[in-house]
Design an enzyme around this catalytic site. Structure first.
Site, PDB file in Angstrom:
ATOM      1  N   LYS A  53       0.849  -1.190   0.000  1.00 35.70           N
ATOM      2  CA  LYS A  53       0.000   0.000   0.000  1.00 35.70           C
ATOM      3  C   LYS A  53       0.886   1.242   0.000  1.00 35.70           C
ATOM      4  O   LYS A  53       1.532   1.569   0.983  1.00 35.70           O
ATOM      5  CB  LYS A  53      -0.915   0.056   1.236  1.00 35.70           C
ATOM      6  CG  LYS A  53      -2.027   1.081   1.023  1.00 35.70           C
ATOM      7  CD  LYS A  53      -2.572   1.672   2.287  1.00 35.70           C
ATOM      8  CE  LYS A  53      -1.746   2.748   2.895  1.00 35.70           C
ATOM      9  NZ  LYS A  53      -1.630   4.007   2.105  1.00 35.70           N
ATOM     10  N   GLY A  63       7.576   5.080   7.648  1.00 35.60           N
ATOM     11  CA  GLY A  63       6.658   6.202   7.859  1.00 35.60           C
ATOM     12  C   GLY A  63       6.957   6.882   9.176  1.00 35.60           C
ATOM     13  O   GLY A  63       8.065   6.767   9.709  1.00 35.60           O
ATOM     14  N   THR A  96       2.716   6.490  13.705  1.00 35.03           N
ATOM     15  CA  THR A  96       2.059   5.421  12.933  1.00 35.03           C
ATOM     16  C   THR A  96       2.783   4.097  13.164  1.00 35.03           C
ATOM     17  O   THR A  96       2.153   3.048  13.308  1.00 35.03           O
ATOM     18  CB  THR A  96       2.045   5.755  11.422  1.00 35.03           C
ATOM     19  OG1 THR A  96       1.685   7.114  11.258  1.00 35.03           O
ATOM     20  CG2 THR A  96       1.077   4.887  10.669  1.00 35.03           C
ATOM     21  N   GLU A 100      10.904   1.450   9.729  1.00 29.08           N
ATOM     22  CA  GLU A 100      11.866   2.527   9.478  1.00 29.08           C
ATOM     23  C   GLU A 100      11.109   3.829   9.699  1.00 29.08           C
ATOM     24  O   GLU A 100      10.229   4.180   8.928  1.00 29.08           O
ATOM     25  CB  GLU A 100      12.407   2.389   8.047  1.00 29.08           C
ATOM     26  CG  GLU A 100      13.755   3.056   7.890  1.00 29.08           C
ATOM     27  CD  GLU A 100      13.606   4.512   7.475  1.00 29.08           C
ATOM     28  OE1 GLU A 100      13.683   5.381   8.381  1.00 29.08           O
ATOM     29  OE2 GLU A 100      13.403   4.766   6.290  1.00 29.08           O
ATOM     30  N   CYS A 110      14.034  11.102   5.740  1.00 25.81           N
ATOM     31  CA  CYS A 110      14.239  10.745   7.147  1.00 25.81           C
ATOM     32  C   CYS A 110      15.701  10.895   7.561  1.00 25.81           C
ATOM     33  O   CYS A 110      16.008  10.998   8.741  1.00 25.81           O
ATOM     34  CB  CYS A 110      13.740   9.331   7.402  1.00 25.81           C
ATOM     35  SG  CYS A 110      14.442   8.140   6.259  1.00 25.81           S
ATOM     36  N   GLU A 130      10.833  15.801  15.245  1.00 26.63           N
ATOM     37  CA  GLU A 130      10.999  15.717  13.786  1.00 26.63           C
ATOM     38  C   GLU A 130      10.054  16.715  13.096  1.00 26.63           C
ATOM     39  O   GLU A 130       8.847  16.673  13.293  1.00 26.63           O
ATOM     40  CB  GLU A 130      10.705  14.303  13.273  1.00 26.63           C
ATOM     41  CG  GLU A 130      11.016  14.192  11.788  1.00 26.63           C
ATOM     42  CD  GLU A 130      10.779  12.800  11.203  1.00 26.63           C
ATOM     43  OE1 GLU A 130      11.660  12.309  10.498  1.00 26.63           O
ATOM     44  OE2 GLU A 130       9.704  12.221  11.451  1.00 26.63           O
TER      45      GLU A 130
HETATM   46  O1  TXE Z   1       3.074   9.449   7.682  1.00 29.00           O
HETATM   47  P1  TXE Z   1       2.389   8.079   8.013  1.00 29.00           P
HETATM   48  P2  TXE Z   1       2.418  10.888   7.577  1.00 29.00           P
HETATM   49  C1  TXE Z   1       7.192  11.375   9.406  1.00 29.00           C
HETATM   50  C2  TXE Z   1       7.259  12.877   9.238  1.00 29.00           C
HETATM   51  C3  TXE Z   1       5.850  13.248   8.970  1.00 29.00           C
HETATM   52  C4  TXE Z   1       5.133  12.286   9.882  1.00 29.00           C
HETATM   53  C5  TXE Z   1       3.711  12.011   9.520  1.00 29.00           C
HETATM   54  O2  TXE Z   1       7.682  13.464  10.433  1.00 29.00           O
HETATM   55  O3  TXE Z   1       5.572  14.574   9.315  1.00 29.00           O
HETATM   56  O4  TXE Z   1       5.864  11.091   9.765  1.00 29.00           O
HETATM   57  O5  TXE Z   1       3.617  11.766   8.131  1.00 29.00           O
HETATM   58  C6  TXE Z   1       0.291   4.540   6.153  1.00 29.00           C
HETATM   59  N1  TXE Z   1      -1.791   1.333   9.569  1.00 29.00           N
HETATM   60  N2  TXE Z   1       7.512  10.632   8.205  1.00 29.00           N
HETATM   61  O6  TXE Z   1       1.266  11.036   8.499  1.00 29.00           O
HETATM   62  O7  TXE Z   1       0.997   8.256   8.498  1.00 29.00           O
HETATM   63  C7  TXE Z   1       0.044   5.738   5.269  1.00 29.00           C
HETATM   64  O8  TXE Z   1      -1.128   5.572   4.507  1.00 29.00           O
HETATM   65  C8  TXE Z   1      -1.051   1.062   8.492  1.00 29.00           C
HETATM   66  C9  TXE Z   1       8.800  10.002   8.187  1.00 29.00           C
HETATM   67  O9  TXE Z   1       2.174  11.163   6.163  1.00 29.00           O
HETATM   68  O10 TXE Z   1       3.333   7.362   8.878  1.00 29.00           O
HETATM   69  C10 TXE Z   1       1.317   5.750   4.442  1.00 29.00           C
HETATM   70  O11 TXE Z   1       1.218   4.767   3.413  1.00 29.00           O
HETATM   71  N3  TXE Z   1      -0.569   2.021   7.690  1.00 29.00           N
HETATM   72  C11 TXE Z   1       8.977   9.121   7.052  1.00 29.00           C
HETATM   73  C12 TXE Z   1       2.381   5.303   5.464  1.00 29.00           C
HETATM   74  O12 TXE Z   1       1.658   4.659   6.509  1.00 29.00           O
HETATM   75  C13 TXE Z   1      -0.843   3.301   7.986  1.00 29.00           C
HETATM   76  C14 TXE Z   1       8.246   9.297   5.824  1.00 29.00           C
HETATM   77  C15 TXE Z   1       3.193   6.444   6.057  1.00 29.00           C
HETATM   78  O13 TXE Z   1       2.312   7.424   6.553  1.00 29.00           O
HETATM   79  C16 TXE Z   1      -1.612   3.646   9.112  1.00 29.00           C
HETATM   80  C17 TXE Z   1       6.957   9.923   6.002  1.00 29.00           C
HETATM   81  C18 TXE Z   1      -2.096   2.592   9.922  1.00 29.00           C
HETATM   82  N4  TXE Z   1      -2.837   2.817  11.015  1.00 29.00           N
HETATM   83  C19 TXE Z   1       6.659  10.582   7.156  1.00 29.00           C
HETATM   84  N5  TXE Z   1      -1.709   4.987   9.163  1.00 29.00           N
HETATM   85  C20 TXE Z   1      10.257   8.365   6.913  1.00 29.00           C
HETATM   86  N6  TXE Z   1      10.606   7.518   7.876  1.00 29.00           N
HETATM   87  O14 TXE Z   1      10.923   8.487   5.894  1.00 29.00           O
HETATM   88  C21 TXE Z   1      -1.025   5.486   8.113  1.00 29.00           C
HETATM   89  N7  TXE Z   1      -0.509   4.464   7.388  1.00 29.00           N
END
Ligand code: TXE
Length: 477
Positions: free
Chosen positions: A170, A223, A227, A245, A279, A381
């Site tokens: 996804k 992510g 989350t 990660e 990240c 962050e």
């Molecule tokens: O990320 P999410 P968001 C950090 C960065 C950002 C913050 C929030 O600080 O401001 O995270 O970003 C899926 N069960 N990073 O809210 O929600 C979602 O659909 C399963 C760091 O956009 O973590 C997407 O596909 N999946 C980072 C993925 O998780 C779920 C990169 C990441 O989204 C879910 C991005 C659930 N309950 C943001 N909820 C890095 N490590 O590089 C959401 N998702």
């Protein structure tokens, strides 16, 4: 308007409920994507389950050949990958070409070659031989973010399928376009149906349904840390293999003997590449007291010269952030920094851009000084084009500052004394540290974080081992 469908069991499957996908540089709606839920995820998992046995029975050589075919077909569409990625994320086209398009191809090629050359150790006893066999885990649930959409998706799909697993992936609902391109490529080359299934939708619905599905044996998630905690809370009691990660708040340590002319462009790249939405970005810059004034002057001058604007222009160093709401979050940290006593040395606001970019999620590259290294701005962050500067008097103080956050993903040290740099790097509590460089990636090395930056390692043999079950067969002679 692009119409995106789920790719399940070798077919594009339309559904009735849609989400809108927006170009963050203009605010224009560019695509409709499926708002998938339990039903679509179950279909995808069942397809992956049906494909599992025959896929795992192919020889490793046959599976690596499929990876090479995917790489070739993706490479043929490199320009499309770059332009779709730039449109969907707001990142500069130059970056999308140099990083996203080329790395997505390279990930498939790398894992094809690496898996071919990989051999597992056997352990001989006086009277017996232990044969270690790497078996597929089963169905891999892969959940990826919006900052490097195809780059991170391919980083997970390639090792997952080469080890004989089937996949339900996804991508982020904010950036679905290149995952759709990958579905098209996989379809064109005729990868067996059900090996890779791509389901679009919200994290709380489609993402959560993948993590909760009892047939999914493994979750690889990239992510946010919050989350990640939810994913772990669901997956851990089901004993799924888990790799997380998550976020970072990486320190860039600038020692007094560094060559500023050479290092400042790289330090700026580490702070602002992809609008600071990587990240691994170095968002806390720790500078030796001995060169503070010179560093600050030169760094601010350099960053002021960086151009923000039209992502499709080769002259733009920074494009738009991924969404207006994300830009609001990043801006709220700039306001917080002001309340915490910080001084904005450059940036701090949205640039004035001509139509249609006046509606885009742009933000000037921002440097903030005068904050405590323990302030919220300097420890949470932000994930945007915002860096904070802090001065230190000794190497010990630099290490203490570098290690003061709850994150531990990456870091960098800048010095002309490589030995001292390496010694300092070893004391930084993160999964990765670069000395005199940043984001210099060898795909064989372990990639991942400590503390709240995640669990597990991927990359090279760490990926092959995560995406397999090591089974020992002891044969008495
Ligand atoms: O990320 P999410 P968001 C950090 C960065 C950002 C913050 C929030 O600080 O401001 O995270 O970003 C899926 N069960 N990073 O809210 O929600 C979602 O659909 C399963 C760091 O956009 O973590 C997407 O596909 N999946 C980072 C993925 O998780 C779920 C990169 C990441 O989204 C879910 C991005 C659930 N309950 C943001 N909820 C890095 N490590 O590089 C959401 N998702």
């Amino acid at each position: 308007m692009i119409q995106i469908n789920n790719y399940i069991n070798g077919e594009f499957q339309p559904i009735k409920d849609f989400l809108e996908d927006t170009n963050p540089a203009t605010g224009e709606v560019i695509a409709n994507i499926p708002k998938s839920g339990l039903t679509e995820v179950e279909k995808a998992v069942n397809a992956a389950d049906e494909a599992r046995i025959s896929w795992s029975k192919l020889s490793l050589e046959e599976r690596t050949d499929w990876l090479d075919k995917i790489a070739d077909a993706l490479e043929y569409r490199s320009d499309d990958i770059a332009s779709l990625e730039s449109l969907d994320t707001g990142k500069p086209i130059t970056l999308a070409k140099a990083v996203d398009a080329s790395r997505s191809v390279a990930n498939f090629r790398f894992f094809a070659k690496f898996a071919r050359d990989f051999s597992v150790e056997n352990f001989e006893m006086d009277d017996a031989m232990n044969h270690v066999v790497l078996k597929p885990v089963g169905i891999a649930g892969l959940i990826t973010p919006w900052n490097l959409p195809l780059y991170l998706l391919s980083w997970k799909i390639a090792p997952a399928i080469v080890m004989g697993n089937t996949v339900v992936a996804k991508p982020s609902e904010l950036t679905p376009l290149t995952a759709n391109l990958l579905s098209e490529v996989i379809h064109e080359i005729g990868l067996p149906a059900g090996v890779v299934n791509i389901v679009h939708g919200l994290g709380s619905e489609a993402g959560q349904a993948i993590v909760e599905n009892s047939k999914v044996n493994l979750i690889s998630f990239t992510g946010g840390t919050i989350t990640g905690k939810m994913v772990a809370a669901t997956a851990a009691p089901m004993f799924k293999k888990l790799s997380l990660e998550l976020g970072g708040k990486n320190a860039t340590v600038v020692l007094e003997d560094t060559n500023l002319e050479e290092s400042i462009p790289e330090i700026a790249r580490s702070g602002f590449m992809n609008q600071g939405q990587v990240c691994l970005c170095g968002s806390r810059i720790l500078v030796s007291d001995k060169i503070w004034d010179e560093f600050v002057d030169k760094f601010v001058d350099y960053v002021k010269s960086m151009k923000v604007g039209d992502p499709s222009s080769p002259n733009s160093d920074l494009g738009a952030l991924v969404s207006l709401s994300h830009r609001d979050k990043v801006e709220s940290y700039i306001h917080l920094a002001q309340r915490e006593g910080g001084e904005i040395l450059c940036g701090g606001k949205s640039p004035k851009l001509p139509s249609p970019f006046d509606k885009g999620a742009f933000l000037e590259p921002t440097i903030i000084s005068g904050l405590s290294h323990m302030s919220r701005t300097a420890t949470e962050e932000i994930f945007g084009p915002v860096v904070t500067l802090h001065r230190f008097k000794s190497d010990n103080e630099a290490i203490e500052m570098a290690n003061c956050t709850e994150y531990g993903l990456a870091g960098s040290v800048w010095t002309s004394d490589v030995k001292r740099g390496k010694e300092l790097a070893e004391q930084i509590e993160t999964g990765m540290v670069w000395v005199n460089t940043w984001l210099h990636r060898d795909l064989r090395v372990p990639f991942g974080g400590v503390k709240n930056s995640g669990v597990g390692r991927e990359g090279g043999r760490w990926s092959l081992s995560f995406f397999s079950e090591a089974v020992n067969i002891c044969v008495k002679e």
